[in-house]
Design a protein around this motif. Structure first.
Motif, PDB file in Angstrom:
ATOM      1  N   ARG A 115      23.417 -52.290  -1.809  1.00 31.37           N
ATOM      2  CA  ARG A 115      22.944 -51.632  -0.592  1.00 31.37           C
ATOM      3  C   ARG A 115      21.887 -50.559  -0.875  1.00 31.37           C
ATOM      4  O   ARG A 115      20.975 -50.360  -0.074  1.00 31.37           O
ATOM      5  CB  ARG A 115      24.118 -50.986   0.143  1.00 31.37           C
ATOM      6  N   PHE A 116      22.025 -49.876  -1.981  1.00 33.77           N
ATOM      7  CA  PHE A 116      21.111 -48.790  -2.336  1.00 33.77           C
ATOM      8  C   PHE A 116      20.229 -49.224  -3.509  1.00 33.77           C
ATOM      9  O   PHE A 116      20.667 -49.966  -4.394  1.00 33.77           O
ATOM     10  CB  PHE A 116      21.873 -47.539  -2.759  1.00 33.77           C
ATOM     11  N   THR A 117      19.009 -48.708  -3.514  1.00 39.71           N
ATOM     12  CA  THR A 117      18.090 -48.989  -4.611  1.00 39.71           C
ATOM     13  C   THR A 117      17.380 -47.700  -5.014  1.00 39.71           C
ATOM     14  O   THR A 117      16.793 -47.031  -4.160  1.00 39.71           O
ATOM     15  CB  THR A 117      17.037 -50.039  -4.216  1.00 39.71           C
ATOM     16  N   ILE A 118      17.429 -47.395  -6.304  1.00 42.10           N
ATOM     17  CA  ILE A 118      16.713 -46.234  -6.826  1.00 42.10           C
ATOM     18  C   ILE A 118      15.397 -46.703  -7.445  1.00 42.10           C
ATOM     19  O   ILE A 118      15.338 -47.766  -8.083  1.00 42.10           O
ATOM     20  CB  ILE A 118      17.558 -45.461  -7.864  1.00 42.10           C
ATOM     21  N   SER A 119      14.366 -45.931  -7.215  1.00 39.00           N
ATOM     22  CA  SER A 119      13.080 -46.230  -7.829  1.00 39.00           C
ATOM     23  C   SER A 119      12.385 -44.911  -8.142  1.00 39.00           C
ATOM     24  O   SER A 119      12.750 -43.873  -7.586  1.00 39.00           O
ATOM     25  CB  SER A 119      12.218 -47.101  -6.913  1.00 39.00           C
ATOM     26  N   ARG A 120      11.413 -44.953  -9.028  1.00 36.54           N
ATOM     27  CA  ARG A 120      10.720 -43.728  -9.387  1.00 36.54           C
ATOM     28  C   ARG A 120       9.245 -43.999  -9.611  1.00 36.54           C
ATOM     29  O   ARG A 120       8.853 -45.097  -9.998  1.00 36.54           O
ATOM     30  CB  ARG A 120      11.351 -43.081 -10.624  1.00 36.54           C
ATOM     31  N   ASP A 121       8.479 -42.974  -9.331  1.00 40.96           N
ATOM     32  CA  ASP A 121       7.047 -43.008  -9.572  1.00 40.96           C
ATOM     33  C   ASP A 121       6.779 -41.912 -10.600  1.00 40.96           C
ATOM     34  O   ASP A 121       6.686 -40.731 -10.257  1.00 40.96           O
ATOM     35  CB  ASP A 121       6.286 -42.763  -8.267  1.00 40.96           C
ATOM     36  N   ASN A 122       6.679 -42.310 -11.865  1.00 38.11           N
ATOM     37  CA  ASN A 122       6.537 -41.314 -12.924  1.00 38.11           C
ATOM     38  C   ASN A 122       5.233 -40.533 -12.819  1.00 38.11           C
ATOM     39  O   ASN A 122       5.184 -39.352 -13.167  1.00 38.11           O
ATOM     40  CB  ASN A 122       6.631 -41.982 -14.293  1.00 38.11           C
TER      41      ASN A 122
END
Length: 116
Positions: A66-73
């Motif tokens: 249900r949840f998704t983590i993402s990052r923009d370094n």
């Protein structure tokens, strides 16, 4: 010193979606670990999702799928996309970062309320 600022919380109906954003600023050498935690009233703070070096992700069983983590370094930002929200997801959500030198930083939190 690193400052973390969360945004994107609010009130949403069950089944709805929200996207949380954590913006990191300050003296940043490297944020190897960035994670989202939450704390509901009367409960301990718990890990929701984390991203280590942008490669390894980890999710609490209650949010998998249900949840998704993402990052923009490049922007020093991490996101938490939350879908199919349930009332039990109601909590204050916190961003946490750990630098490669081991320093730990927390944001001030953002309230997420799932209710009809």
């Amino acid at each position: 010193q690193v400052q973390l600022v969360e945004s994107g919380g609010g009130l949403v109906q069950p089944g709805g979606s929200l996207r949380l954003t954590c913006a990191a600023s300050g003296s940043i050498s490297s944020l190897g670990f960035m994670g989202w935690y939450r704390q509901a009233p009367g409960k301990q703070r718990e890990l929701v999702a984390s991203s280590t070096n942008g490669i390894i992700t980890n999710y609490a069983d209650s949010v998998k799928g249900r949840f998704t983590i993402s990052r923009d370094n490049a922007k020093n930002m991490v996101y938490l996309q939350m879908n199919s929200l349930k009332p039990e997801d109601t909590a204050v959500y916190y961003c946490r970062a750990i630098t490669e030198s081991g320093s730990i930083y927390w944001g001030q939190g953002t309230q997420v309320t799932v209710s009809s």
